[in-house]
Design an enzyme around this catalytic site. Structure first.
Site, PDB file in Angstrom:
ATOM      1  CG  ASP A   1      -2.842 -19.764  -0.321  1.00  0.00           C
ATOM      2  OD1 ASP A   1      -2.054 -19.617   0.629  1.00  0.00           O
ATOM      3  OD2 ASP A   1      -2.544 -20.403  -1.337  1.00  0.00           O
TER       4      ASP A   1
ATOM      5  CE1 TYR B   1      -3.196  -2.824   0.083  1.00  0.00           C
ATOM      6  CE2 TYR B   1      -3.862  -2.164   2.270  1.00  0.00           C
ATOM      7  CZ  TYR B   1      -4.017  -2.981   1.173  1.00  0.00           C
ATOM      8  OH  TYR B   1      -5.000  -3.941   1.173  1.00  0.00           O
TER       9      TYR B   1
ATOM     10  CG  ASP C   1     -12.683  -6.007   6.113  1.00  0.00           C
ATOM     11  OD1 ASP C   1     -12.310  -5.435   7.164  1.00  0.00           O
ATOM     12  OD2 ASP C   1     -13.134  -5.395   5.126  1.00  0.00           O
TER      13      ASP C   1
ATOM     14  CE  LYS D   1       0.665 -17.571  -2.326  1.00  0.00           C
ATOM     15  NZ  LYS D   1      -0.228 -18.728  -2.199  1.00  0.00           N
TER      16      LYS D   1
ATOM     17  CG  ASP E   1      -7.272  -4.022   3.964  1.00  0.00           C
ATOM     18  OD1 ASP E   1      -8.246  -3.899   4.718  1.00  0.00           O
ATOM     19  OD2 ASP E   1      -7.142  -3.390   2.894  1.00  0.00           O
TER      20      ASP E   1
END
Ligand code: NAD
Length: 372
Positions: free
Chosen positions: A224, A143, A252, A192, A248
């Site tokens: 994942d 980001y 959620d 990852k 992020d």
């Protein structure tokens, strides 16, 4: 009595002032019960500040926050300011605060409260016992990396850069270990590492820091797989630590494990004990001014402040247990009340929490003050 803790209070817009009032009521009760002492100073932020002084985060508010021991923020925004230019949008207040206070760690707990097993979209037996915390890196990663758009012969090409320095990884990972140590001592680091070099660095830092925390059990899980396991066996997780973008998305996902948005608190922490505490939800303009908003997320955010900025573990637990009790006793604000159930209002819910705090019985296993 300890030192007086200075709290910057930013009620903001929409339901903000209503839910903030209840959190302050609870904090005053904490003063009575535990002998702590707070100094509340109110500041303007968000749409109201745009209307009054033409700046969503006035200089005065920013310096108030910088001089305080913690910042309590309710919510900002609303349709009135939706078409404002970017610099006059209420959300700028949040971004400005995060940046100026260098809040690099975002904490989002997800807890299933007794009596709300059916509020989740998952089966009650899957969500039973969920009590986890996502620790997300907030100021680095993709980001914030360099972004580029190029026009090539065969079309446009866009690039986002994912950069992490091991210093940035270490400070968030250490924080997560400290937090895990005060909970069930289990840390899941999400990355990852089968694909990304930044994840391989992340993983090596976790392994190095883990040597300082032999009492904390550590596991590495690919992002994942983690997304799947959170739906399959969410109650097995304790603390999850991860980089900005993965956090992020996963935070959620975890937020939705337990039902209503009106119950979800959050903390954003900087160096030392600085912190900004706010509900996950927004300013709910559709129900503002009606006295029906659920103040639980705001009250639970105040409890996080007691724990993470002040080290008042017992007081934090007392507030959390009181919210738990009010819900377990069947009291519901409108967002949680099913059809035909009589809902309590914002103020009444706050009063019930204060009343429940009178019945608080200390858990002998909880240390009186844990300072991180
Ligand atoms: P929202 O979270 O404000 O509301 C979504 C829905 O949830 C609404 O139906 C609302 O009534 C309900 N809800 C939210 N909090 C509740 C509570 N405590 N009790 C009962 N019901 C509750 O999201 P939105 O409608 O997308 O956004 C409204 C405004 O808030 C926008 O201007 C948005 O930019 C802003 N916003 C601010 C923050 C923040 O301040 N951190 C976060 C998200 C959205």
């Amino acid at each position: 009595m300890g030192t007086v803790k200075k709290i910057a209070v930013l009620p903001g817009d929409g339901i903000g002032p209503e839910i903030m009032e209840e959190a302050l009521k609870v904090l005053r009760k904490v003063e009575d019960l535990f002998g702590h002492s707070f100094q509340f100073t109110f500041g303007m932020a968000g749409g109201g500040a745009v209307d009054r002084v033409g700046n969503p985060l006035p200089e005065e508010t920013l310096s108030l926050c910088k001089q305080s021991d913690a910042v309590l923020l309710a919510a900002v925004g609303g349709p009135k300011w939706d078409n404002n230019p970017p610099e006059l949008r209420p959300e700028q207040a949040l971004l400005g605060l995060r940046k100026s206070l260098n809040l690099y760690a975002n904490l989002r707990p997800a807890v299933l409260f007794e009596g709300l097993e059916n509020a989740s979209t998952l089966k009650p037996e899957v969500v039973k016992g969920v009590d986890l915390l996502v620790v997300r890196e907030l100021t680095g990663g993709i980001y914030f990396g360099e972004k580029k758009r190029e026009r090539l012969e065969d079309g446009q090409q866009a690039t986002d850069t994912l950069v992490y320095h091991e210093r940035e990884v270490e400070r968030i990972v250490r924080r997560a270990f400290e937090i895990a140590r005060g909970r069930r001592k289990k840390l899941t680091s999400v990355d990852k590492a089968n694909i990304l070099e930044s994840s391989r660095l992340w993983r090596s830092v976790v392994d190095r820091v883990a040597r300082d925390y032999p009492d904390v059990q550590v596991e590495h899980v690919l992002v994942d797989n983690c997304a799947m396991q959170l739906i399959r066996r969410p109650a097995d997780f304790d603390v999850i630590v991860t980089e900005n973008m993965f956090g992020d998305i996963l935070s959620d996902e975890t937020a939705m494990l337990t039902g209503s948005i009106g119950l979800l608190p959050s903390a954003s922490l900087g160096e030392g004990m600085t912190g900004l505490y706010e509900p996950v939800h927004g300013s709910a303009p559709d129900i503002a001014g009606q006295g029906v908003a659920n103040p639980a997320a705001m009250i639970l955010s105040a409890a996080m402040m007691l724990r993470h900025s002040f080290g008042y573990e017992e007081a934090a637990t007392a507030v959390e247990q009181a919210v738990r009790k009010v819900l377990a006793d069947g009291h519901r604000t409108a967002d949680l009340a099913g059809p035909g159930t009589l809902a309590v209002g914002t103020e009444e819910f706050g009063d019930l929490v204060v009343e429940a705090m009178n019945a608080y019985e200390p858990d002998p296993k909880v240390p009186l003050e844990v300072v991180m």
